[in-house]
Design a protein around this motif. Structure first.
Motif, PDB file in Angstrom:
ATOM      1  N   ARG A 112      -9.435 -10.556 -19.413  1.00 26.40           N
ATOM      2  CA  ARG A 112      -8.150  -9.865 -19.427  1.00 26.40           C
ATOM      3  C   ARG A 112      -7.179 -10.416 -18.375  1.00 26.40           C
ATOM      4  O   ARG A 112      -7.591 -10.925 -17.342  1.00 26.40           O
ATOM      5  N   HIS A 113      -5.904 -10.262 -18.681  1.00 27.65           N
ATOM      6  CA  HIS A 113      -4.836 -10.540 -17.720  1.00 27.65           C
ATOM      7  C   HIS A 113      -4.584  -9.244 -16.956  1.00 27.65           C
ATOM      8  O   HIS A 113      -4.237  -8.218 -17.556  1.00 27.65           O
ATOM      9  N   ALA A 114      -4.773  -9.263 -15.639  1.00 25.98           N
ATOM     10  CA  ALA A 114      -4.711  -8.046 -14.832  1.00 25.98           C
ATOM     11  C   ALA A 114      -3.317  -7.836 -14.260  1.00 25.98           C
ATOM     12  O   ALA A 114      -2.710  -8.753 -13.703  1.00 25.98           O
ATOM     13  N   TYR A 115      -2.843  -6.598 -14.393  1.00 24.67           N
ATOM     14  CA  TYR A 115      -1.574  -6.173 -13.804  1.00 24.67           C
ATOM     15  C   TYR A 115      -1.861  -4.949 -12.956  1.00 24.67           C
ATOM     16  O   TYR A 115      -2.484  -3.990 -13.425  1.00 24.67           O
ATOM     17  N   ILE A 116      -1.434  -4.972 -11.710  1.00 17.39           N
ATOM     18  CA  ILE A 116      -1.723  -3.852 -10.815  1.00 17.39           C
ATOM     19  C   ILE A 116      -0.446  -3.415 -10.123  1.00 17.39           C
ATOM     20  O   ILE A 116       0.296  -4.232  -9.563  1.00 17.39           O
ATOM     21  N   SER A 117      -0.171  -2.111 -10.178  1.00 18.18           N
ATOM     22  CA  SER A 117       1.028  -1.529  -9.593  1.00 18.18           C
ATOM     23  C   SER A 117       0.615  -0.390  -8.681  1.00 18.18           C
ATOM     24  O   SER A 117       0.114   0.640  -9.145  1.00 18.18           O
ATOM     25  N   GLY A 118       0.787  -0.599  -7.396  1.00 19.48           N
ATOM     26  CA  GLY A 118       0.388   0.416  -6.430  1.00 19.48           C
ATOM     27  C   GLY A 118       0.505  -0.091  -5.017  1.00 19.48           C
ATOM     28  O   GLY A 118       1.007  -1.196  -4.776  1.00 19.48           O
ATOM     29  N   PRO A 119       0.029   0.667  -4.054  1.00 20.49           N
ATOM     30  CA  PRO A 119       0.123   0.261  -2.649  1.00 20.49           C
ATOM     31  C   PRO A 119      -0.643  -1.027  -2.372  1.00 20.49           C
ATOM     32  O   PRO A 119      -1.642  -1.331  -3.046  1.00 20.49           O
ATOM     33  N   ALA A 120      -0.192  -1.758  -1.376  1.00 23.51           N
ATOM     34  CA  ALA A 120      -0.849  -3.015  -1.022  1.00 23.51           C
ATOM     35  C   ALA A 120      -2.308  -2.798  -0.630  1.00 23.51           C
ATOM     36  O   ALA A 120      -3.156  -3.664  -0.873  1.00 23.51           O
ATOM     37  N   ALA A 121      -2.622  -1.640  -0.048  1.00 20.25           N
ATOM     38  CA  ALA A 121      -4.007  -1.370   0.363  1.00 20.25           C
ATOM     39  C   ALA A 121      -4.931  -1.318  -0.849  1.00 20.25           C
ATOM     40  O   ALA A 121      -6.066  -1.809  -0.807  1.00 20.25           O
ATOM     41  N   LEU A 122      -4.459  -0.733  -1.957  1.00 17.06           N
ATOM     42  CA  LEU A 122      -5.279  -0.674  -3.161  1.00 17.06           C
ATOM     43  C   LEU A 122      -5.483  -2.069  -3.745  1.00 17.06           C
ATOM     44  O   LEU A 122      -6.588  -2.430  -4.163  1.00 17.06           O
ATOM     45  N   ILE A 123      -4.428  -2.855  -3.772  1.00 15.64           N
ATOM     46  CA  ILE A 123      -4.529  -4.221  -4.279  1.00 15.64           C
ATOM     47  C   ILE A 123      -5.555  -5.006  -3.469  1.00 15.64           C
ATOM     48  O   ILE A 123      -6.358  -5.769  -4.016  1.00 15.64           O
TER      49      ILE A 123
END
Length: 521
Positions: A489-500
């Motif tokens: 899968r192509h991953a897209y993540i939207s959230g705080p830098a700590a979660l990333i």
């Protein structure tokens, strides 16, 4: 060893996400100034210690004074960090001195740089990098009046290279411009190598390419120009391919200065031309809005619905900048960025959503002003940006990871997919503090995608294609357990830098990673 380094870098990334871009840029430049001062005591940089101190004092006084006066006259918010950033950049670009004529030139450059923010501006945004304007004005004036001095770019010295690289990388990671500036440096060095080799060949001198590259990289201003000037968000165009185009233009012109009369088209003039190219990409008028309604999708999320009165174009996943003029704004000013929660097909209706302020933290002046905007009141969009876009190929499997209000760009994308009849293989991992904070449930359910919810308590009445991750903590291992085919899968993540940062070991297995880090507003 590699795992330890990755973990350390993830922690750094998480910390950077909690610092505003303005503040980080100022702190990095201030640290460079301190390092330069220490090196000056050992003669490792050109200026002497007292020259550095006095020149910075003059630059800071003029930049702060002019900005404070202009913003008071125009009724604009004053950001002292912006003034100090300009002053510190000029410190490394101009020639520090104790001579009265030279200090007068320094003051003129600071005056020109600060005024350019208001005179050479469009729709409240300055067109040119202020420090580049100030250095160029001084260089032009130095032709008839040499005593005023000119730009020298003394920061391009081997002793400053390592500090510039380390601190510059921190700034570029926070502003997500590392790849763009790396491209600029590569192009600038390559062009400069070709130019130098051509000069040696014309002189009949043989030289190895490696002997040319080393001094060009460590003793040229390319590193500083890229990290602290080219990367300025206000003078870059919105899309990444446009930013790379600007970087290429500046790289070519910086690597091969063009003589113009008694001066050459050097670093700052190359940047000014790049700023013009960026302006051509990004020029737009403000888009007028009227607030239609307010809603509260969850106890802490607020949704605003607007009617758009002018032409507006955006791609699902992009964000807008919303201006809310108000009296006595705090240091963060009158503009904020919001991911668009509606689809292009919904226009002229437009929706944004944001997390309401917590009782433990004081509200910013912007949030207070936004809360006072009533139905029927007018606001304006001052720009649309972002490359948080799904693959053009519909068949590409997608993983979406959203933390809280970070779900808004995905809501826009999923709604657009449904309205346009596209079929995509999507898994949405939705992280919230509690089941009551699941925003846009109906819209996400209508999209038909598989959803994995991470929350402390079990959400009620989940649709058949939704699941609650019972007691599974969302870290890298937890993500791999609920999305075992992440490698496809192509991953897209939207959230705080700590979660990333926490999810990085798992996300690295994905076919690609696109992030939309935020730290609140």
């Amino acid at each position: 060893m590699l795992g330890t380094l990755t973990s350390a870098w993830n922690r750094v990334f998480a910390v950077l996400g909690r610092v505003s871009m303005y503040r980080l840029a100022y702190l990095a430049l201030a640290a460079l100034a301190v390092i330069a001062l220490l090196l000056s005591f050992f003669g490792l940089v050109g200026p002497a210690p007292l020259e550095l101190v006095v020149t910075l004092a003059v630059l800071s006084a003029v930049c702060v004074g002019v900005d404070a006066a202009m913003q008071r006259v125009l009724g604009l918010p004053w950001r002292i960090e912006s003034s100090l950033i300009t002053a510190h950049i000029l410190l490394f670009v101009l020639r520090p001195t104790l001579e009265l004529g030279g200090l007068a030139g320094v003051a003129i450059a600071a005056l020109a740089a600060s005024l350019s923010k208001y005179v050479l501006a469009w729709r409240g945004r300055h067109i040119f990098n202020p420090a580049a304007v100030g250095a160029t004005v001084l260089t032009l004036l130095s032709v008839p009046w040499p005593a005023l001095g000119s730009s020298s770019w003394w920061v391009g010295t081997p002793a400053m290279a390592a500090p510039v690289i380390v601190l510059g990388i921190l700034v570029l990671v926070r502003t997500e411009k590392l790849r763009v500036v790396t491209g600029f440096v590569v192009i600038a060095v390559a062009v400069a190598v070709l130019r130098t080799a051509a000069q040696y060949q014309a002189a009949g001198v043989e030289v190895e390419v490696l002997d040319i590259v080393s001094p060009l990289l460590w003793s040229s201003p390319f590193l500083f120009l890229g990290a602290f000037m080219l990367s300025e968000p206000l003078t870059l165009p919105p899309r990444r391919w446009q930013q790379f185009a600007v970087a290429a233009v500046v790289g070519v012109l910086a690597g091969w200065p063009i003589p113009v009369g008694d001066i050459t088209l050097g670093q700052e003039r190359a940047l000014l031309i790049g700023n013009l190219v960026a302006f051509a990409f990004a020029v737009r008028t403000a888009v007028r809005l009227t607030l239609v309604s307010r809603a509260a999708p969850t106890p802490t999320v607020r949704e605003l619905t607007f009617r758009v009165h002018d032409r507006l174009s955006f791609v699902p996943g992009q964000y807008l900048e919303l201006e809310v003029p108000h009296r006595h704004p705090d240091a963060r000013g009158t503009r904020r960025e919001f991911s668009i929660a509606s689809a292009p097909g919904d226009l002229p209706q437009l929706k944004v959503a944001f997390k309401d302020g917590s009782s433990s933290k004081p509200l910013s002046s912007y949030k207070k002003a936004l809360a006072e905007v009533g139905e029927g009141d007018g606001l304006a969009i001052t720009g649309v940006w972002g490359d948080f876009l799904l693959p053009k190929r519909d068949s590409a499997p997608i993983l979406m990871v959203a933390a809280g209000i970070g779900v808004t760009p995905f809501v826009s994308q999923l709604r657009h997919t449904r309205l346009t009849g596209q079929e995509r293989d999507v898994v949405l991992v939705y992280v919230v503090s509690g089941a009551a904070e699941l925003a846009y449930r109906d819209e996400i359910e209508a999209s038909g995608v598989h959803v994995v919810v991470f929350s402390r308590d079990s959400p009620a009445d989940l649709p058949p294609h939704w699941q609650w991750a019972r007691g599974v903590r969302l870290d890298a291992d937890g993500l791999l357990r609920v999305v075992p085919d992440i490698g496809a899968r192509h991953a897209y993540i939207s959230g705080p830098a700590a979660l990333i940062a926490d999810l990085a070991p798992a996300l690295e297995r994905a076919r690609s990673i696109t992030t939309d880090a935020f730290s609140g507003y």
